[in-house]
Design a protein around this motif. Structure first.
Motif, PDB file in Angstrom:
ATOM      1  N   PHE A 170       0.847  -1.206   0.000  1.00 28.22           N
ATOM      2  CA  PHE A 170       0.000   0.000   0.000  1.00 28.22           C
ATOM      3  C   PHE A 170       0.870   1.238   0.000  1.00 28.22           C
ATOM      4  O   PHE A 170       2.080   1.160   0.223  1.00 28.22           O
ATOM      5  N   GLU A 171       0.244   2.372  -0.272  1.00 28.33           N
ATOM      6  CA  GLU A 171       0.927   3.661  -0.187  1.00 28.33           C
ATOM      7  C   GLU A 171       0.862   4.145   1.252  1.00 28.33           C
ATOM      8  O   GLU A 171      -0.177   3.997   1.895  1.00 28.33           O
ATOM      9  N   LEU A 172       1.918   4.751   1.739  1.00 26.91           N
ATOM     10  CA  LEU A 172       1.845   5.343   3.074  1.00 26.91           C
ATOM     11  C   LEU A 172       0.895   6.534   3.054  1.00 26.91           C
ATOM     12  O   LEU A 172       0.782   7.234   2.045  1.00 26.91           O
ATOM     13  N   THR A 173       0.213   6.752   4.140  1.00 34.41           N
ATOM     14  CA  THR A 173      -0.628   7.951   4.223  1.00 34.41           C
ATOM     15  C   THR A 173       0.274   9.161   4.411  1.00 34.41           C
ATOM     16  O   THR A 173       1.445   9.030   4.796  1.00 34.41           O
TER      17      THR A 173
ATOM     18  N   GLN B 253       1.648   9.247   7.830  1.00 31.10           N
ATOM     19  CA  GLN B 253       2.734   8.281   8.053  1.00 31.10           C
ATOM     20  C   GLN B 253       4.046   8.814   7.476  1.00 31.10           C
ATOM     21  O   GLN B 253       5.102   8.675   8.094  1.00 31.10           O
TER      22      GLN B 253
ATOM     23  N   VAL C  75      -6.475   4.143  16.819  1.00 32.02           N
ATOM     24  CA  VAL C  75      -6.379   2.736  16.468  1.00 32.02           C
ATOM     25  C   VAL C  75      -6.511   2.573  14.962  1.00 32.02           C
ATOM     26  O   VAL C  75      -7.345   3.214  14.329  1.00 32.02           O
TER      27      VAL C  75
ATOM     28  N   SER D  95      -4.449   3.543  12.705  1.00 36.03           N
ATOM     29  CA  SER D  95      -3.854   4.616  11.903  1.00 36.03           C
ATOM     30  C   SER D  95      -2.531   4.172  11.278  1.00 36.03           C
ATOM     31  O   SER D  95      -1.970   4.881  10.459  1.00 36.03           O
ATOM     32  N   GLY D  96      -2.036   2.994  11.665  1.00 33.11           N
ATOM     33  CA  GLY D  96      -0.841   2.457  11.022  1.00 33.11           C
ATOM     34  C   GLY D  96       0.469   2.861  11.667  1.00 33.11           C
ATOM     35  O   GLY D  96       1.418   3.266  10.994  1.00 33.11           O
ATOM     36  N   LYS D  97       0.544   2.711  12.973  1.00 35.58           N
ATOM     37  CA  LYS D  97       1.776   3.081  13.676  1.00 35.58           C
ATOM     38  C   LYS D  97       2.877   2.039  13.465  1.00 35.58           C
ATOM     39  O   LYS D  97       4.054   2.383  13.392  1.00 35.58           O
ATOM     40  N   THR D  98       2.457   0.768  13.354  1.00 34.11           N
ATOM     41  CA  THR D  98       3.448  -0.309  13.295  1.00 34.11           C
ATOM     42  C   THR D  98       4.431  -0.120  12.150  1.00 34.11           C
ATOM     43  O   THR D  98       5.640  -0.287  12.311  1.00 34.11           O
ATOM     44  N   ILE D  99       3.907   0.241  10.995  1.00 35.48           N
ATOM     45  CA  ILE D  99       4.769   0.359   9.823  1.00 35.48           C
ATOM     46  C   ILE D  99       5.772   1.507   9.998  1.00 35.48           C
ATOM     47  O   ILE D  99       6.911   1.436   9.557  1.00 35.48           O
TER      48      ILE D  99
ATOM     49  N   PRO E 216      -5.609   5.080   6.970  1.00 41.75           N
ATOM     50  CA  PRO E 216      -5.264   4.492   5.672  1.00 41.75           C
ATOM     51  C   PRO E 216      -6.489   4.473   4.767  1.00 41.75           C
ATOM     52  O   PRO E 216      -7.602   4.268   5.256  1.00 41.75           O
ATOM     53  N   PRO E 217      -6.311   4.700   3.480  1.00 42.49           N
ATOM     54  CA  PRO E 217      -7.454   4.804   2.570  1.00 42.49           C
ATOM     55  C   PRO E 217      -8.177   3.467   2.408  1.00 42.49           C
ATOM     56  O   PRO E 217      -7.628   2.422   2.729  1.00 42.49           O
TER      57      PRO E 217
ATOM     58  N   ASP F  58      -5.370  -7.347  15.779  1.00 41.49           N
ATOM     59  CA  ASP F  58      -5.803  -7.064  14.424  1.00 41.49           C
ATOM     60  C   ASP F  58      -6.459  -8.315  13.836  1.00 41.49           C
ATOM     61  O   ASP F  58      -5.775  -9.185  13.321  1.00 41.49           O
TER      62      ASP F  58
ATOM     63  N   ARG G 114     -11.383  -3.615  10.331  1.00 46.78           N
ATOM     64  CA  ARG G 114      -9.979  -3.703   9.931  1.00 46.78           C
ATOM     65  C   ARG G 114      -9.815  -4.444   8.610  1.00 46.78           C
ATOM     66  O   ARG G 114      -8.720  -4.552   8.096  1.00 46.78           O
TER      67      ARG G 114
HETATM   68  P1  ADP Z   1      -2.204   0.878  14.881  1.00 48.93           P
HETATM   69  O1  ADP Z   1      -1.834   2.289  14.620  1.00 48.93           O
HETATM   70  O2  ADP Z   1      -3.515   0.748  15.549  1.00 48.93           O
HETATM   71  O3  ADP Z   1      -1.099   0.110  15.583  1.00 48.93           O
HETATM   72  P2  ADP Z   1      -1.557  -0.898  12.751  1.00 48.93           P
HETATM   73  O4  ADP Z   1      -0.175  -0.459  12.603  1.00 48.93           O
HETATM   74  O5  ADP Z   1      -1.823  -2.184  13.437  1.00 48.93           O
HETATM   75  O6  ADP Z   1      -2.403   0.229  13.465  1.00 48.93           O
HETATM   76  O7  ADP Z   1      -2.237  -0.874  11.313  1.00 48.93           O
HETATM   77  C1  ADP Z   1      -3.547  -1.298  11.125  1.00 48.93           C
HETATM   78  C2  ADP Z   1      -3.710  -1.960   9.777  1.00 48.93           C
HETATM   79  O8  ADP Z   1      -3.593  -0.998   8.739  1.00 48.93           O
HETATM   80  C3  ADP Z   1      -2.668  -3.010   9.495  1.00 48.93           C
HETATM   81  O9  ADP Z   1      -3.307  -4.128   8.943  1.00 48.93           O
HETATM   82  C4  ADP Z   1      -1.735  -2.342   8.499  1.00 48.93           C
HETATM   83  O10 ADP Z   1      -1.132  -3.267   7.632  1.00 48.93           O
HETATM   84  C5  ADP Z   1      -2.668  -1.427   7.744  1.00 48.93           C
HETATM   85  N1  ADP Z   1      -2.036  -0.243   7.166  1.00 48.93           N
HETATM   86  C6  ADP Z   1      -1.084   0.530   7.756  1.00 48.93           C
HETATM   87  N2  ADP Z   1      -0.757   1.575   6.971  1.00 48.93           N
HETATM   88  C7  ADP Z   1      -1.512   1.480   5.855  1.00 48.93           C
HETATM   89  C8  ADP Z   1      -1.629   2.271   4.656  1.00 48.93           C
HETATM   90  N3  ADP Z   1      -0.904   3.369   4.457  1.00 48.93           N
HETATM   91  N4  ADP Z   1      -2.525   1.859   3.726  1.00 48.93           N
HETATM   92  C9  ADP Z   1      -3.269   0.751   3.922  1.00 48.93           C
HETATM   93  N5  ADP Z   1      -3.202  -0.032   5.018  1.00 48.93           N
HETATM   94  C10 ADP Z   1      -2.339   0.314   5.979  1.00 48.93           C
END
Ligand code: ADP
Ligand code: MG
Length: 699
Positions: free
Chosen positions: A271-274, A277, A302, A304-308, A452-453, A558, A587
């Protein structure tokens, strides 16, 4: 100026002990001490906690049983009456132009000496029925004999002070009133004028006059705002300065942005980063490539994609031949991160190391060997990472996920596993910016305020108790489609046996009744960690259709296939807590639902409506904050909150933002507040905050 000279000639100073003020003897000085008043300065900074004016005073004739009211009236008769139980009650009949009412003070016969016929009283309290209307004063102020009290009841604003035994409101008011004119000129403004202007607050002498002797309520409030602003400004200055100094002395690792692994990860992401992000990652890279240690909080709702974002930071460390550790509060979450990382890193030829408490002795040993080998790698784990046996050869980055679930010691312990590693804390509890600044003043903050979109918003609705069967039908239909559901029950405390029974009972009923054909499991805080993780694992792996749970369901978990979150007794949850629960669903690609089930009062319904109508975690947190205060947002009070005399960091949030801006501007141009214009402020800070001297020491 002449007043000031006169004051100085008379030997007056703001540091004069209150005992030297005319009208204060030893007994009164004792009483004042109990109020924290030692000097003349303290006395004038003892400000009214409320005001009364015509707009808050009721006409006596209009009082109804059950009202809680404030009246002003003249005592036309009074006396002490014994009751059958031996209690002596002081009673007075007071009259205003509209009528009269009896006021009664049980057990306070001594008031007979303090209140005279013809005195004007300001009374406030509930109106009760006892052979007619009786006012039960919670507080009262004796304004003195009718002729001298004139004007007070006639439209002027009356200041009511926090008082103590042996020193009534009236005495305090009289004392302050008596000395105000002599001492006011001694209060010097020490905040630069442009800073005051930018917050539209009056100068110190004006503010003090306004709070003690206001002509209008608005004037009193403006005066109070100035005093609150000053407190907030000082705290922000101290925090900013502490932070700047900490940064100076915070030598850390200077990573080089090689764009080897990070670029490859970016190109491989499905996916594309927001935008958020990208922004947060950039802020983190900037911190990590600077010579100072990073102290950053990554905050995002919750999902919002913090892990990446954390993974990008970890890769930056790895491509600099360092180790990066990601610590999660539970095994389950650690495992989830390890899986996510494994999948994303495989194409880069990397595999994360997982360290939890349940590794076998052999696995643990193998892991320890790898860690000690100075091999650059990413380690994911629980607090086992902080334990003695875990030694890192080259820890360069410490990430703490769901940081609020760890104690301060645990967070620090991870940082201590290396030689000044950079630190990234992550949290899903959305904290409004202004509050984050107050609570986490020594941290830099990045916010993921974008979702994320393609993520569908969760459809949220309230349903009355009578719709229960229908709601269960709906859940059953979702399960029939292959989806999974959560049913959450409130549990106030882990030790709450009745709530536990309720959960167990509901589980038994549903398991044997409505959902007999479905795979149902129960999760609660009394289960030990292994059983809990095992149940969550089975739910994650699709072996359970419906999970009935108290609020212990994993915060970061998740499970994309879960599409229903049913919440029982929603009135027992804070809005932020509801929002966290809702974040468990929605999710995946399927439409998801959050249902609040049960009959609630109209006030609760109104509160819940805020939650139903928005899925913006920050807005919800703001609303929660206003409705329930800070404690509930976190589940418990944070220690180390700054304390204020006048300011209320929650109610005065706008003022706090202005103060923050002011502090930034001041320190931006004069970091040590050393210029002539800023010197008075510097001196006040140094004096008031003792340790501030240390903070401001240069070199
Ligand atoms: P949190 O911020 O709650 O820890 P996560 O990091 O677990 O969130 O991300 C939630 C979900 O969104 C995961 O399945 C992740 O792969 C997905 N995700 C993260 N960034 C994006 C993005 N830019 N576009 C689409 N999906 C994304
Ligand atoms: Mg997370």
């Amino acid at each position: 100026m002449t007043a000031q000279r006169a004051a100085r000639n008379a030997g007056r100073s703001l540091d004069t002990a209150v005992t030297y003020l005319t009208g204060v003897g030893p007994a009164r000085a004792d009483a004042l001490r109990r109020l924290g008043i030692f000097t003349a300065r303290d006395l004038f900074l003892h400000i009214p906690h409320r005001y009364e004016d015509a707009s808050t005073v009721s006409a006596i004739a209009k009082l109804r049983i059950g009202d809680d009211a404030t009246v002003i009236g003249t005592v036309i008769s009074k006396g002490v009456i014994p009751t059958r139980k031996g209690l002596r009650v002081f009673q007075a009949v007071v009259q205003d132009s509209s009528g009269l009412i009896e006021a009664s003070w049980p057990g306070q016969p001594f008031l007979d000496r303090a209140i005279r016929k013809g005195d004007v009283l300001l009374l406030s309290g509930p109106v009760r029925f006892f052979h007619g209307r009786v006012l039960a004063p919670r507080e009262f102020v004796n304004l003195g004999p009718e002729d001298s009290a004139n004007g007070t009841s006639g439209g002027r604003v009356l200041s009511v002070y926090p008082a103590t035994e042996g020193f009534s409101f009236k005495q305090l008011r009289a004392l302050i009133e008596k000395h105000l004119d002599e001492y006011l000129p001694l209060f010097k403004e020490y905040i630069p004028t442009d800073i005051l202007h930018s917050a539209s607050v009056p100068t110190l002498p004006d503010a003090l006059r306004a709070v003690h002797r206001p002509r209008t309520l608005a004037e009193a409030h403006a005066g109070r705002a100035r005093l609150a602003f000053e407190e907030l400004l000082c705290v922000h200055i101290l925090q900013l300065r502490a932070k700047a100094l900490a940064r100076e002395t915070r030598a850390g690792i200077r990573f080089v942005n090689k764009r080897v692994l990070t670029s490859r990860l970016k190109s491989l992401l499905p996916f594309e980063l927001t935008g958020a992000q990208v922004r947060a990652t950039r802020e983190i890279v900037k911190d990590m490539t600077s010579p100072q240690r990073m102290h950053r909080l990554l905050q995002g709702d919750v999902g919002s994609g913090k892990t990446i974002v954390a993974l990008f930071a970890a890769l930056l460390a790895v491509e600099n031949d360092y180790q990066a550790a990601v610590m999660a509060p539970t095994e389950l979450l650690a495992e989830q991160h390890a899986r996510t990382f494994s999948a994303l890193l495989a194409p880069l030829g990397l595999s994360p190391l997982l360290i939890t408490g349940s590794l076998s002795a052999r696995e643990r040993k193998a892991a320890a060997t790898r860690l000690a080998s100075s091999e650059p790698l990413i380690v994911v784990g629980t607090h086992a990472l902080t334990q003695e046996g875990t030694q890192f050869a080259r820890l360069g980055l410490a990430v703490v996920d769901e940081q609020h679930r760890f104690g301060v010691e645990q967070r620090l312990a991870l940082g201590k596993k290396g030689a000044r590693p950079d630190v990234l804390l992550m949290s899903a509890t959305p904290i409004p910016r202004s509050l984050a600044l107050t609570l986490y003043g020594d941290l830099d903050v990045s916010v993921l305020d974008e979702r994320p979109p393609g993520r569908q918003p969760v459809t949220t609705a309230r349903r009355p108790e009578k719709a229960r069967a229908k709601v269960f039908d709906f859940i059953d239909a979702q399960v029939a489609k292959g989806r999974q559901a959560y049913i959450v029950l409130p549990l106030i405390e882990e030790s709450d046996k009745s709530a536990l029974r309720a959960a167990t009972k509901e589980y038994e009923e549903l398991r044997t009744g409505r959902f007999a054909k479905r795979r149902v499991a129960l999760l609660h805080g009394r289960l030990d960690a292994v059983d809990k993780d095992d149940t969550m694992r089975r739910f994650r792996d699709g072996e359970i259709d419906i999970l009935i749970s108290t609020t212990v369901i994993e915060v970061g978990i998740d499970v994309a296939n879960a599409t229903v979150m049913l919440i029982e007794h929603p009135e027992r949850f804070g809005l932020s807590q509801l929002h966290q629960l809702r974040g468990r669903v929605g999710r995946g690609a399927e439409e998801s639902f959050c249902i609040l089930l049960g009959d609630v009062s109209p006030e609760v319904a109104e509160r819940l409506e805020i939650f139903v109508s928005t899925d913006d975690g920050f807005r919800i947190a703001e609303a929660d904050l206003q409705l329930r205060g800070m404690g509930d947002l976190f589940g418990e009070r944070q220690s180390g909150e700054p304390t204020f005399r006048v300011a209320d960091p929650i109610r005065d949030r706008e003022l706090s933002e202005l103060a923050r801006d002011g502090a930034e501007r001041l320190l931006g141009s004069d970091p040590g507040l050393a210029s002539k214009a800023n010197k008075p402020l510097h001196d006040v800070l140094a004096k008031r905050y003792g340790r501030a001297l240390e903070l401001f020491r240069v070199g």
